[in-house]
Design a protein around this motif. Structure first.
Motif, PDB file in Angstrom:
ATOM      1  N   UNK A 259       0.896  -1.231   0.138  1.00 17.37           N
ATOM      2  CA  UNK A 259      -0.020   0.116  -0.182  1.00 17.37           C
ATOM      3  C   UNK A 259       0.779   1.313  -0.132  1.00 17.37           C
ATOM      4  N   UNK A 260       0.223   2.270   0.010  1.00 18.13           N
ATOM      5  CA  UNK A 260       1.017   3.494  -0.067  1.00 18.13           C
ATOM      6  C   UNK A 260       1.980   3.883   1.012  1.00 18.13           C
ATOM      7  N   UNK A 261       2.931   4.549   0.796  1.00 19.36           N
ATOM      8  CA  UNK A 261       3.972   4.888   1.878  1.00 19.36           C
ATOM      9  C   UNK A 261       3.513   6.381   2.514  1.00 19.36           C
ATOM     10  N   UNK A 262       3.001   6.294   3.676  1.00 13.90           N
ATOM     11  CA  UNK A 262       2.349   7.698   4.258  1.00 13.90           C
ATOM     12  C   UNK A 262       3.348   7.599   5.636  1.00 13.90           C
ATOM     13  N   UNK A 263       4.558   8.180   5.822  1.00 13.10           N
ATOM     14  CA  UNK A 263       5.004   8.278   7.116  1.00 13.10           C
ATOM     15  C   UNK A 263       6.196   9.445   7.013  1.00 13.10           C
ATOM     16  N   UNK A 264       6.664   9.731   8.378  1.00 14.01           N
ATOM     17  CA  UNK A 264       7.757  10.705   8.203  1.00 14.01           C
ATOM     18  C   UNK A 264       9.039  10.328   8.344  1.00 14.01           C
ATOM     19  N   UNK A 265      10.079  10.739   7.866  1.00 12.99           N
ATOM     20  CA  UNK A 265      11.444  10.429   7.847  1.00 12.99           C
ATOM     21  C   UNK A 265      12.066  11.701   8.368  1.00 12.99           C
TER      22      UNK A 265
ATOM     23  N   UNK B  61      15.391  18.545   8.229  1.00 12.70           N
ATOM     24  CA  UNK B  61      14.301  18.540   7.651  1.00 12.70           C
ATOM     25  C   UNK B  61      13.495  17.309   8.070  1.00 12.70           C
ATOM     26  N   UNK B  62      12.227  17.397   8.004  1.00 10.27           N
ATOM     27  CA  UNK B  62      11.283  16.105   8.165  1.00 10.27           C
ATOM     28  C   UNK B  62      10.595  15.942   6.754  1.00 10.27           C
ATOM     29  N   UNK B  63      10.637  14.746   6.187  1.00 11.36           N
ATOM     30  CA  UNK B  63      10.050  14.550   5.009  1.00 11.36           C
ATOM     31  C   UNK B  63       9.020  13.529   5.302  1.00 11.36           C
ATOM     32  N   UNK B  64       7.767  13.905   4.985  1.00 10.84           N
ATOM     33  CA  UNK B  64       6.729  13.017   5.107  1.00 10.84           C
ATOM     34  C   UNK B  64       6.152  12.422   3.748  1.00 10.84           C
ATOM     35  N   UNK B  65       6.327  11.209   3.652  1.00  4.01           N
ATOM     36  CA  UNK B  65       6.176  10.433   2.288  1.00  4.01           C
ATOM     37  C   UNK B  65       4.738  10.088   2.100  1.00  4.01           C
ATOM     38  N   UNK B  66       4.354  10.518   0.963  1.00  4.33           N
ATOM     39  CA  UNK B  66       2.719  10.105   0.609  1.00  4.33           C
ATOM     40  C   UNK B  66       3.016   9.864  -1.022  1.00  4.33           C
ATOM     41  N   UNK B  67       3.305   8.506  -1.217  1.00  2.00           N
ATOM     42  CA  UNK B  67       3.360   7.913  -2.582  1.00  2.00           C
ATOM     43  C   UNK B  67       2.982   6.407  -2.830  1.00  2.00           C
ATOM     44  N   UNK B  68       2.851   6.007  -3.631  1.00  2.00           N
ATOM     45  CA  UNK B  68       2.721   4.748  -3.964  1.00  2.00           C
ATOM     46  C   UNK B  68       1.211   4.249  -4.107  1.00  2.00           C
TER      47      UNK B  68
ATOM     48  N   UNK C 119      -8.263   8.367  -3.570  1.00  3.19           N
ATOM     49  CA  UNK C 119      -7.738   8.297  -2.216  1.00  3.19           C
ATOM     50  C   UNK C 119      -7.004   9.653  -2.010  1.00  3.19           C
ATOM     51  N   UNK C 120      -7.100  10.468  -2.932  1.00  2.00           N
ATOM     52  CA  UNK C 120      -6.033  11.787  -2.859  1.00  2.00           C
ATOM     53  C   UNK C 120      -6.415  12.628  -1.392  1.00  2.00           C
ATOM     54  N   UNK C 121      -7.536  12.739  -1.233  1.00  4.61           N
ATOM     55  CA  UNK C 121      -7.764  13.856  -0.126  1.00  4.61           C
ATOM     56  C   UNK C 121      -7.519  13.084   1.167  1.00  4.61           C
ATOM     57  N   UNK C 122      -8.223  11.810   1.239  1.00  2.00           N
ATOM     58  CA  UNK C 122      -7.901  10.924   2.639  1.00  2.00           C
ATOM     59  C   UNK C 122      -6.437  10.787   2.886  1.00  2.00           C
ATOM     60  N   UNK C 123      -5.595  10.618   1.866  1.00  2.00           N
ATOM     61  CA  UNK C 123      -4.054  10.261   2.021  1.00  2.00           C
ATOM     62  C   UNK C 123      -3.602  11.538   2.514  1.00  2.00           C
TER      63      UNK C 123
END
Ligand SMILES: Cc1cc2nc3c(=O)[nH]c(=O)nc-3n(C[C@H](O)[C@H](O)[C@H](O)COP(=O)(O)OP(=O)(O)OC[C@H]3O[C@@H](n4cnc5c(N)ncnc54)[C@H](O)[C@@H]3O)c2cc1C
Length: 390
Positions: free
Chosen positions: A65-71, A76-83, A91-95
């Motif tokens: 499933x999509x990667x939604x997590x902070x790194x 800097x903090x990168x919040x991933x939102x892809x896949x 699903x864009x708004x919910x993601x």
């Protein structure tokens, strides 16, 4: 959804099962009410000379499933939102909502979003609505992004993860994304240009819907996908089984469904206009390596690079799933969708044309986004055959 079922139905099969609860469902309606009789349908002028565009792109699929997590990356903090596979628009708004929670945990008031596709734009808009100042950095912007080549239907379960990895935690995350997105889309109905609209469609089958087809298309590597639609069964219009006198098709089994359609040019314009109106800025920039992000002034970033995340972040879990649509000249009166099970036929009518999707064996794992016009011509001819036989 079993991979076999996906192949047996026309294309995104998404819809096949997602939009069309079958007779086994207790709530499926098999006896049409009087209001279920459709008005006569305008036949599609399905001719190759009416093809005005052929678009091809890859779905950014991840088995988990999509990667939604902070790194954390230096300061800097990168919040991933892809896949998001075949469900990025849906699903864009919910993601974006889930990514925004991670952004807000950093306390940032300024946000940099890398990517200007479906995911980057909606994340940027939601962040603006929450009061953040947002700048987008991207190699391409619409209509050059892959998102612009999508079909444009609400298909939240389409190639979103494998059946094996659809854990209870993922299912509840998916349900939250789907419900939040669905509500957002309802607030976009009736706007100028109709960025979002509802449309009826017809799902055709040569055999009863609960029977398997006699001929099975050749296999490829595609995995089985989970059945997720029951999780949101309460917010989907139900399909109706039509009697032969209630439809014009020379196909024995027909269900009428109702689906949400995104008029992608108008919808993208609506997103971009809102983003700019609220002080957003878009900077064209291609990043070769994550360390280049350190040159950006924002300390919190969202990575919405879609398929691009594979090269930029070295994420080998991203699998490309090729897909192609032909667009026919818009036609007055053709305001419905079509799917023909087992005939690789999926059509949706948008404001900017009638989209005919072509699915090929070999799409799975295929990153080649070169359009194959011959495949689209063949799909249009299959569509023409349906009307000839009618
Ligand atoms: C044929 C087809 C039909 C589809 N139909 C539907 C549908 O009907 N409904 C649905 O919900 N989904 C559909 N999808 C899936 C949907 O298109 C994707 O899930 C979605 O486009 C992913 O959006 P994204 O924003 O993550 O990626 P993209 O649209 O690819 O955007 C990525 C952005 O990141 C930028 N970027 C990437 N790498 C870098 C880098 N290194 N440096 C700087 N910028 C970078 C790009 O320039 C771009 O701006 C379909 C897909 C296909 C192939």
């Amino acid at each position: 959804m079993q991979r076999r079922q996906l192949l047996l139905s026309s294309t995104q099969a998404l819809a096949a099962s997602a939009l069309l609860p079958l007779a086994s469902s207790a709530q499926a309606q098999t006896t049409p009410a009087p209001w279920a009789t459709p008005a006569p349908l305008t036949p599609v002028w399905a001719r190759p000379d009416r093809i005005i565009a052929v678009a091809c792109c890859t779905r950014p699929f991840r088995a988990q499933g999509p990667r939604i997590e902070a790194q954390r990356l230096g300061r800097q903090t990168v919040v991933h939102n892809y896949g998001h596979g075949g469900a990025g628009w849906s699903l864009s708004w919910g993601s974006a909502q889930q990514a925004l929670r991670l952004v807000q945990a950093t306390g940032a008031t300024r946000l940099g979003v890398i990517g200007c596709g479906a995911i980057g734009l909606t994340t940027a808009r939601l962040a603006q609505m929450a009061g953040l100042k947002v700048r987008i950095y991207c190699a391409e912007r619409p209509p050059e992004v892959r998102s612009s080549a999508a079909t444009g239907v609400w298909s939240p379960e389409s190639r979103i993860c494998t059946e094996a990895q659809a854990t209870p935690a993922f299912q509840s995350q998916w349900e939250a994304m789907a419900r939040f997105s669905f509500q957002r889309f309802q607030s976009l109905l009736g706007l100028p240009g109709e960025p979002v609209m509802w449309q009826d469609g017809y799902f055709l089958s040569d055999v009863p819907f609960d029977a398997e087809l006699a001929s099975v298309p050749p296999h490829d590597e595609e995995p089985d996908y989970p059945d997720l639609e029951d999780l949101i069964g309460d917010i989907r219009p139900r399909s109706v089984l039509l009697q032969p006198e209630q439809h014009p098709f020379a196909v024995p089994h027909v269900r009428r469904y109702t689906q949400m359609v995104f008029n992608l040019p108008a919808y993208t314009e609506w997103l971009l206009n809102g983003f700019m109106r609220d002080g957003g800025e878009i900077i064209t920039r291609h990043f070769e390596h994550p360390r280049q992000l350190s040159s950006l002034p924002e300390t919190t970033l969202v990575n919405a690079t879609g398929w691009g995340a594979r090269a930029l972040w070295g994420d080998d879990s991203l699998v490309p799933v090729r897909g192609q649509t032909a667009r026919l000249v818009p036609q007055a009166g053709v305001n419905y969708g079509l799917q023909w099970r087992g005939h690789n036929l999926f059509m949706v009518s948008r404001k900017d044309g009638i989209l005919v999707q072509a699915q090929s064996v070999g799409d799975w794992g295929n990153a080649d986004a070169t359009p194959d016009r011959a495949a689209s011509v063949a799909a249009v001819e299959r569509l023409a055959g349906l009307f000839r036989s009618g």
